[in-house]
Design an enzyme around this catalytic site. Structure first.
Site, PDB file in Angstrom:
ATOM      1  CE  LYS A   1      43.257  30.784  -6.764  1.00 21.60           C
ATOM      2  NZ  LYS A   1      43.561  30.517  -5.677  1.00 21.60           N
TER       3      LYS A   1
ATOM      4  CE1 TYR B   1      40.711  30.795  -1.335  1.00 23.21           C
ATOM      5  CE2 TYR B   1      40.500  28.166  -0.773  1.00 23.21           C
ATOM      6  CZ  TYR B   1      40.011  29.533  -1.427  1.00 23.21           C
ATOM      7  OH  TYR B   1      39.308  29.504  -2.278  1.00 23.21           O
TER       8      TYR B   1
ATOM      9  NE  ARG C   1      39.630   5.657  -7.326  1.00 23.21           N
ATOM     10  CZ  ARG C   1      39.347   4.473  -7.777  1.00 23.21           C
ATOM     11  NH1 ARG C   1      38.257   4.158  -8.801  1.00 23.21           N
ATOM     12  NH2 ARG C   1      39.697   3.313  -7.265  1.00 23.21           N
TER      13      ARG C   1
ATOM     14  CG  ASP D   1      48.498  27.663   0.064  1.00 23.79           C
ATOM     15  OD1 ASP D   1      49.064  28.114  -0.794  1.00 23.79           O
ATOM     16  OD2 ASP D   1      47.168  27.384   0.173  1.00 23.79           O
TER      17      ASP D   1
HETATM   18  C1  LIG Z   1      42.981  29.693  -4.593  1.00 27.85           C
HETATM   19  C2  LIG Z   1      43.673  29.194  -3.321  1.00 27.85           C
HETATM   20  C3  LIG Z   1      43.608  28.030  -2.875  1.00 27.85           C
HETATM   21  C4  LIG Z   1      42.343  26.983  -3.168  1.00 27.85           C
HETATM   22  O1  LIG Z   1      42.710  26.668  -4.752  1.00 27.85           O
HETATM   23  P1  LIG Z   1      41.687  25.901  -5.773  1.00 27.85           P
HETATM   24  O2  LIG Z   1      42.523  25.576  -7.014  1.00 27.85           O
HETATM   25  O3  LIG Z   1      40.838  27.236  -5.908  1.00 27.85           O
HETATM   26  O4  LIG Z   1      41.144  24.725  -5.009  1.00 27.85           O
HETATM   27  C5  LIG Z   1      44.333  27.490  -1.666  1.00 27.85           C
HETATM   28  N1  LIG Z   1      45.269  28.300  -1.119  1.00 27.85           N
HETATM   29  C6  LIG Z   1      45.483  29.671  -1.590  1.00 27.85           C
HETATM   30  C7  LIG Z   1      46.507  30.579  -0.947  1.00 27.85           C
HETATM   31  C8  LIG Z   1      44.580  29.963  -2.786  1.00 27.85           C
HETATM   32  O5  LIG Z   1      44.706  31.281  -3.320  1.00 27.85           O
END
Ligand SMILES: *Cc1c(COP(=O)(O)O)cnc(C)c1O
Length: 402
Positions: free
Chosen positions: A218, A121, A68, A193
């Site tokens: 992504k 998001y 962990r 982000d």
């Molecule tokens: C997909 C996404 C998230 C969340 O990510 P996960 O890996 O699905 O938890 C957060 N911010 C943005 C801009 C995203 O495209």
């Protein structure tokens, strides 16, 4: 832009981006003389004797203790991601949302306030407003890229300014100079982000942003096969977040870490094609008589084109557009007529994906709520994969002609 490094101020990176993607963070000699880092499937890590335990506890030797808290592969991935982003330190998480949630839980307490640009998001918005709200943290949502409105809601209790850039699905691009200056003027830390941009196209830390967050699900992993997240910033500032990850267990798993490491090897190559496909598709759509509007920061018609051109190397594979004089059903027929992109949420993988935001991501919004956030019946979001641009364009052409 053809240069190998992102055009950001203060960049002193000696090696090109693809070289960093392949080699950074890795030991030259690895277990078993393998060229790849192994997957360590170990819940716990053992000690030779009591003296070794005590030595470790005195922080004399860097090693693992329990799953962990860390994993050897995790360290490699973190070093590579920190190098790509030009940051001092990185923390890997099980998902992008785990990164955001653990970060905010570690940094905030009751009575604190945060300011978010509203085009973020929807799960981030939900976590801040609904979850952190229950613990006495106040979230202010202000229109994307409205720096005056952002400044207007700052109070002595404001702890963090947060935005995505570019935003999804509108592709608004934050002017990081203004965003960072605003934070500094008030002594408030800033977080971006940067999932849509990736370090290939934008390096927010070089502009003075304190924290960068990615959903590695992504582009960074890039193969639509894992979920992961990362937080990058100064080592001292990240320490409380790493401690909390060890408490609540939002760490990624060994197999996932390996797949992320593998995906990162081709990250720069993939981004080159995503950028190329995004721009080609956006230009095709912008010139098509059946298209009302295209949201892509690489098009001169985009309201944030100037900011994007000044700060970004490329503009990614995500293209949002409105179909002219089409209702929700007619728009859905175009989505259904596409043969290459698969219908599904997410983006940034090698396979192209398409979605109609009113149906996929905003189905629980009322029509008024949708309009308020700029989501329209005739909107389509296309995530260009790494297929040939001509094939994507030919597919769009036949779908629009149907
Ligand atoms: C997909 C996404 C998230 C969340 O990510 P996960 O890996 O699905 O938890 C957060 N911010 C943005 C801009 C995203 O495209």
């Amino acid at each position: 832009m053809s240069s190998e490094t992102t055009p950001s101020p203060g960049s002193t990176k000696a090696q090109g981006f693809s070289t960093v993607a392949v080699h950074a963070g890795e030991a030259r000699q690895k277990p078993g003389y393998a060229i790849t880092d192994p997957i360590f499937c170990s819940a716990t890590y053992t000690f030779e004797d009591t003296a070794a335990v005590l030595e470790y506890l005195d922080k004399k030797i860097p090693r693992e203790e329990y799953g962990r808290y860390g994993n050897p592969t995790e360290k490699v991935v973190e070093r590579k991601l920190a190098a790509l982003e030009g940051g001092e330190s990185a923390i890997l998480f099980s998902t992008g949302m785990a990164a955001i949630a653990t970060f905010l839980l570690a940094k905030l307490q009751a009575g604190d306030e945060i300011v978010l640009f509203d085009e973020c998001y929807h799960r981030t918005r939900e976590f801040c407003v609904k979850v952190l709200g229950r613990f006495g943290v106040v979230t202010h949502l202000v229109p994307a890229c409205d720096y005056q409105k952002m400044e207007a809601v700052i109070t002595p209790r404001t702890k963090l300014l947060i935005s995505e850039s570019p935003t999804n699905p509108h592709m608004s691009v934050v002017d990081l100079e203004r965003f960072v200056a605003l934070g500094r003027r008030h002594g408030i830390e800033t977080a971006i982000d940067s999932t849509l941009a990736t370090p290939y196209n934008l390096r927010p830390l070089d502009w003075g942003v304190d924290y960068v967050i990615h959903s590695c699900t992504k582009y960074l992993a890039g193969h639509n096969d894992i979920l992961a997240g990362v937080l990058i910033g100064r080592a001292d500032a990240l320490e409380p977040v790493r401690k909390l990850r060890g408490v609540i267990g939002t760490i990624s798993g060994p197999h996932t870490m390996y797949l992320l490491l593998r995906g990162l090897k081709t990250f720069a190559l993939r981004m080159e094609r995503h950028n190329q496909n995004g721009l080609a598709v956006a230009q095709f759509l912008a010139s098509h008589p059946q298209i009302e509007r295209v949201y892509y920061p690489g098009l001169p018609s985009h309201p944030y084109y100037e900011v994007a051109r000044r700060t970004m190397r490329g503009f990614g594979g995500l293209v949002t557009f409105l179909v002219k004089d089409a209702d929700a059903q007619q728009t859905a027929r175009i989505v259904d007529a596409l043969r290459l992109p698969r219908i599904g949420p997410s983006f940034g993988g090698v396979e192209s994906l398409v979605e109609q935001p009113i149906i996929m991501s905003y189905h629980d919004f009322t029509p008024e709520q949708r309009r308020a956030v700029g989501i329209y019946d005739n909107m389509i979001r296309l995530s260009c994969g790494i297929e040939e641009p001509d094939d994507l364009i030919a597919d769009l052409r036949q779908a629009l002609e149907k």
